[in-house]
Design a protein around this motif. Structure first.
Motif, PDB file in Angstrom:
ATOM      1  N   ASN A   1      37.382  91.102  64.020  1.00 14.62           N
ATOM      2  CA  ASN A   1      37.968  92.448  64.048  1.00 14.62           C
ATOM      3  C   ASN A   1      37.695  93.129  65.383  1.00 14.62           C
ATOM      4  O   ASN A   1      38.560  93.841  65.914  1.00 14.62           O
ATOM      5  CB  ASN A   1      37.397  93.297  62.905  1.00 14.62           C
TER       6      ASN A   1
ATOM      7  N   LYS B   1      40.583  94.419  68.050  1.00  8.85           N
ATOM      8  CA  LYS B   1      40.651  95.795  68.527  1.00  8.85           C
ATOM      9  C   LYS B   1      40.609  95.847  70.052  1.00  8.85           C
ATOM     10  O   LYS B   1      41.299  96.652  70.689  1.00  8.85           O
ATOM     11  CB  LYS B   1      39.488  96.610  67.943  1.00  8.85           C
TER      12      LYS B   1
ATOM     13  N   LYS C   1      43.818  97.231  72.894  1.00  6.04           N
ATOM     14  CA  LYS C   1      43.611  98.443  73.700  1.00  6.04           C
ATOM     15  C   LYS C   1      44.714  98.584  74.748  1.00  6.04           C
ATOM     16  O   LYS C   1      45.130  97.622  75.352  1.00  6.04           O
ATOM     17  CB  LYS C   1      42.240  98.395  74.383  1.00  6.04           C
TER      18      LYS C   1
END
Length: 222
Positions: free
Chosen positions: A214, A218, A222
């Motif tokens: 995870n 993420k 970005k």
């Protein structure tokens, strides 16, 4: 490093201070949680694990054998102590450490083994008393996942800031405090249960594969 879009390190101090990059919590596969027996015991069992030709492990064993164990006996002469040594190259240890181990009678050398559950099952503490703040101790992260009580020198917080004293482990500043912590944890069922429960919680929140994946996802979004 400039040629990569993403750069990370698994040791917090290397990531944030040396490389100024992303810090990744080391992902560990799900472990078999130990079924512990919390009955009052007559002997204190300490486990030490590490490659015995490695710099950090040699520092750790030096502290354990020459300082911590003698101080435990000095503080509590009546304690029945057993120290289990796991790792390769026992016979290659420095003479001073090797002779002290052989002379004392407190130690059992198991060598390099893969199934640690039998070693850990009735153990009181996994100790990591290295004072060198180099890298991380994966053995500590694995112990969190297994539900084993951890005792470490403060040096290991540099790489693993998720270690929190009296929450998911015990952290000491010097060899005397490490010796005192060994005695403190012995037959302290309430404290053991708290540290082990919170250790497993820390693993699930920070060091599981899902948590790692995870985090990567993420980062790339970005």
């Amino acid at each position: 490093i400039r040629n990569f879009k993403y750069v990370g390190a698994f040791a917090y101090h290397h990531a944030k201070k040396d490389l100024q990059c992303e810090y990744f919590c080391t992902p560990i596969s799900k472990q078999k949680i130990l079924k512990k027996n919390y009955k009052i015991k007559k002997n204190l069992i300490i486990v030490h694990i590490g490659h015995m030709r490695g710099t950090v492990t040699l520092d750790s064993l030096h502290n354990l054998v020459l300082n911590i164990v003698p101080k435990i006996i000095e503080l509590n002469p009546n304690i029945n102590l057993e120290v289990r040594l796991i790792g390769k190259y026992f016979d290659k240890l420095p003479v001073k450490i090797y002779n002290k181990i052989i002379e004392s009678g407190f130690y059992k050398n198991y060598g390099h083994i893969y199934n640690l559950n039998k070693i850990y099952k009735d153990a009181d503490i996994l100790i990591s008393p290295n004072t060198i703040n180099l890298g991380i101790r994966v053995r500590l992260i694995t112990a969190l996942a297994q539900g084993l009580t951890i005792l470490t020198h403060k040096s290991n917080k540099f790489g693993i800031p998720e270690l929190k004293n009296n929450y998911n482990c015990l952290i000491a500043n010097n060899t005397l405090d490490l010796a005192k912590a060994c005695i403190k944890i012995f037959n302290n069922t309430k404290l053991k249960k708290k540290l082990e429960k919170n250790g497993l919680k820390t693993f699930n929140q920070k060091f599981s594969f899902n948590r790692f994946l995870n985090g990567i996802e993420k980062l790339t979004l970005k």
